[in-house]
Design a protein around this motif. Sequence first.
Motif, PDB file in Angstrom:
ATOM      1  N   ARG A   1       0.852  -1.191   0.000  1.00 36.79           N
ATOM      2  CA  ARG A   1       0.000   0.000   0.000  1.00 36.79           C
ATOM      3  C   ARG A   1       0.886   1.239   0.000  1.00 36.79           C
ATOM      4  N   THR A   2       0.745   2.055  -1.032  1.00 40.38           N
ATOM      5  CA  THR A   2       1.523   3.274  -1.168  1.00 40.38           C
ATOM      6  C   THR A   2       0.599   4.413  -1.563  1.00 40.38           C
ATOM      7  N   GLU A   3       1.163   5.615  -1.718  1.00 40.90           N
ATOM      8  CA  GLU A   3       0.332   6.756  -2.106  1.00 40.90           C
ATOM      9  C   GLU A   3       1.192   7.915  -2.580  1.00 40.90           C
ATOM     10  N   ILE A   4       0.580   8.778  -3.380  1.00 41.13           N
ATOM     11  CA  ILE A   4       1.199  10.040  -3.795  1.00 41.13           C
ATOM     12  C   ILE A   4       0.233  11.168  -3.472  1.00 41.13           C
ATOM     13  N   ALA A   5       0.697  12.123  -2.657  1.00 42.28           N
ATOM     14  CA  ALA A   5      -0.098  13.297  -2.320  1.00 42.28           C
ATOM     15  C   ALA A   5       0.381  14.474  -3.159  1.00 42.28           C
ATOM     16  N   VAL A   6      -0.543  15.183  -3.788  1.00 44.57           N
ATOM     17  CA  VAL A   6      -0.239  16.346  -4.623  1.00 44.57           C
ATOM     18  C   VAL A   6      -0.857  17.574  -3.962  1.00 44.57           C
ATOM     19  N   THR A   7      -0.016  18.556  -3.621  1.00 44.07           N
ATOM     20  CA  THR A   7      -0.482  19.760  -2.937  1.00 44.07           C
ATOM     21  C   THR A   7      -0.156  20.987  -3.784  1.00 44.07           C
ATOM     22  N   ILE A   8      -1.142  21.854  -3.959  1.00 46.13           N
ATOM     23  CA  ILE A   8      -1.012  23.039  -4.815  1.00 46.13           C
ATOM     24  C   ILE A   8      -1.126  24.302  -3.963  1.00 46.13           C
ATOM     25  N   TYR A   9      -0.123  25.175  -4.088  1.00 50.58           N
ATOM     26  CA  TYR A   9      -0.108  26.463  -3.385  1.00 50.58           C
ATOM     27  C   TYR A   9      -0.164  27.599  -4.410  1.00 50.58           C
ATOM     28  N   PRO A  10      -0.805  28.715  -4.075  1.00 51.63           N
ATOM     29  CA  PRO A  10      -0.812  29.868  -4.989  1.00 51.63           C
ATOM     30  C   PRO A  10       0.422  30.745  -4.778  1.00 51.63           C
ATOM     31  N   TRP A  11       0.923  31.312  -5.859  1.00 51.39           N
ATOM     32  CA  TRP A  11       1.979  32.335  -5.757  1.00 51.39           C
ATOM     33  C   TRP A  11       1.304  33.683  -5.541  1.00 51.39           C
ATOM     34  N   THR A  12       1.747  34.394  -4.504  1.00 47.26           N
ATOM     35  CA  THR A  12       1.206  35.722  -4.221  1.00 47.26           C
ATOM     36  C   THR A  12       2.348  36.700  -3.959  1.00 47.26           C
ATOM     37  N   LEU A  13       2.055  37.966  -4.126  1.00 55.48           N
ATOM     38  CA  LEU A  13       3.029  39.015  -3.860  1.00 55.48           C
ATOM     39  C   LEU A  13       2.791  39.532  -2.447  1.00 55.48           C
ATOM     40  N   VAL A  14       3.732  39.252  -1.552  1.00 59.21           N
ATOM     41  CA  VAL A  14       3.607  39.633  -0.149  1.00 59.21           C
ATOM     42  C   VAL A  14       4.699  40.655   0.174  1.00 59.21           C
ATOM     43  N   LYS A  15       4.290  41.890   0.434  1.00 65.99           N
ATOM     44  CA  LYS A  15       5.235  42.976   0.742  1.00 65.99           C
ATOM     45  C   LYS A  15       6.327  43.078  -0.328  1.00 65.99           C
ATOM     46  N   GLY A  16       5.874  42.944  -1.586  1.00 69.05           N
ATOM     47  CA  GLY A  16       6.782  43.102  -2.711  1.00 69.05           C
ATOM     48  C   GLY A  16       7.586  41.869  -3.059  1.00 69.05           C
ATOM     49  N   THR A  17       7.384  40.757  -2.342  1.00 70.30           N
ATOM     50  CA  THR A  17       8.153  39.537  -2.586  1.00 70.30           C
ATOM     51  C   THR A  17       7.227  38.389  -2.982  1.00 70.30           C
ATOM     52  N   PRO A  18       7.496  37.708  -4.112  1.00 72.45           N
ATOM     53  CA  PRO A  18       6.682  36.538  -4.484  1.00 72.45           C
ATOM     54  C   PRO A  18       6.839  35.420  -3.451  1.00 72.45           C
ATOM     55  N   GLN A  19       5.716  34.898  -2.970  1.00 67.85           N
ATOM     56  CA  GLN A  19       5.720  33.812  -1.995  1.00 67.85           C
ATOM     57  C   GLN A  19       4.609  32.823  -2.315  1.00 67.85           C
ATOM     58  N   PHE A  20       4.795  31.563  -1.869  1.00 69.21           N
ATOM     59  CA  PHE A  20       3.737  30.574  -2.057  1.00 69.21           C
ATOM     60  C   PHE A  20       3.363  29.894  -0.735  1.00 69.21           C
ATOM     61  N   LYS A  21       3.978  30.278   0.349  1.00 70.30           N
ATOM     62  CA  LYS A  21       3.773  29.581   1.622  1.00 70.30           C
ATOM     63  C   LYS A  21       2.523  30.089   2.334  1.00 70.30           C
ATOM     64  N   CYS A  22       1.374  29.696   1.808  1.00 69.28           N
ATOM     65  CA  CYS A  22       0.085  30.030   2.415  1.00 69.28           C
ATOM     66  C   CYS A  22      -0.565  28.703   2.789  1.00 69.28           C
ATOM     67  N   VAL A  23      -0.299  28.235   4.002  1.00 65.11           N
ATOM     68  CA  VAL A  23      -0.708  26.896   4.404  1.00 65.11           C
ATOM     69  C   VAL A  23      -2.211  26.700   4.295  1.00 65.11           C
ATOM     70  N   GLU A  24      -2.983  27.715   4.712  1.00 62.08           N
ATOM     71  CA  GLU A  24      -4.431  27.574   4.698  1.00 62.08           C
ATOM     72  C   GLU A  24      -5.017  27.695   3.294  1.00 62.08           C
ATOM     73  N   CYS A  25      -4.183  28.025   2.295  1.00 60.15           N
ATOM     74  CA  CYS A  25      -4.669  28.202   0.921  1.00 60.15           C
ATOM     75  C   CYS A  25      -4.511  26.949   0.065  1.00 60.15           C
ATOM     76  N   ASN A  26      -3.771  25.950   0.529  1.00 60.49           N
ATOM     77  CA  ASN A  26      -3.454  24.840  -0.369  1.00 60.49           C
ATOM     78  C   ASN A  26      -4.655  23.938  -0.619  1.00 60.49           C
ATOM     79  N   VAL A  27      -4.670  23.356  -1.802  1.00 63.57           N
ATOM     80  CA  VAL A  27      -5.660  22.352  -2.200  1.00 63.57           C
ATOM     81  C   VAL A  27      -4.885  21.205  -2.832  1.00 63.57           C
ATOM     82  N   GLY A  28      -5.577  20.137  -3.202  1.00 65.56           N
ATOM     83  CA  GLY A  28      -4.849  19.052  -3.837  1.00 65.56           C
ATOM     84  C   GLY A  28      -5.629  17.765  -3.895  1.00 65.56           C
TER      85      GLY A  28
END
Length: 330
Positions: A102-129
């Motif tokens: 029994r195995t598995e592959i989890a796919v998680t998608i994060y959005p790229w956003t501009l935070v204080k002028g810097t591109p970031q994707f670390k929005c934990v509550e925003c991920n889907v997958g």
Amino acid sequence: MKKIIPAVLMLLCFSGLNAQEDKVLKDYQGHVSYTYVPYNSSVDYAQRVTREEEFATKPQLERLGSFLKANPVLADPKGIEVFMKSSFATTTPVVTWCGSLRTEIAVTIYPWTLVKGTPQFKCVECNVGFTVFVNQPERAFTGLTVQGGDPVYDAAGMLMSEEPILVKEVNGCPVYENGVVIIGRTGKPVWVPATVKEVDEGLIRKYEKLNREKPDETMGNNMMIGKIKDELAAFSPAELASPAFLGDKFGAASVKLDDHSKAIVKLNPAYFDKSKPRTSVQLLVLESACITTLDNGGPFMVPQNASIQDDKLAELLGTMNFGDLRKFFE
């Protein structure tokens, strides 16, 4: 068509709608990364994977990851960052009857956003997958039970559940309202009808187990045991052997009362070919919170005012040829 959105699925699907207030970078070039987590016997004590089996399984997961990466959404991920993680499933002896690893592959998608002028994707509550579960038949019953609470098994250890509701078939693979797509072996059902006797005896075992675990909370369990035993005694032999339904009984009903009465089914012990090696892939179950009955032209939900990650996930699932995943079967 009536719009039915289970509360948990709706909550997860809409997780990214209001979580980000920063500017979304829809055209930002994202990436897809893949990570393989080696087998850890201290976490998965039941499968007892050998070195040779892991050596054969790792490239299987890598090929499955490459298949997913070839999807147009992941081949050129604009505005999103995608993480894939493959691993052996944490399991228990009660679900190793299938004989396959029994195995598995989890796919998680994060959005790229501009935070204080810097591109970031670390929005934990925003991920889907979504997750692809390999040789894990009980995942077909995600979110479903016989009576709620603890799972119910037949005498051979086959998990029983109310039957999942079919939304539609996509590429020859059934999509169900509880958020799963089943990619199975042609002509082999993943579940079969459970009989009234199997369900009632399974429920009695469940309540007896609860009594052993919590001896100071037996009153309600003993009442249920007594009621179900009374119903068992009242059924004829033909009724005990008939397919079970949820109905007006403490246990199973022997007849379908109306169109809303759900059948009770159990995992099919004959589904897996035991002559194949443990490393063989025989069943894939894809699970995602964005699979629903919503009438939006397809079974993959695109919520109103959707976030970019919701859109991308729905597009990814909507363009995936699930039938092609059978090429991984052995």
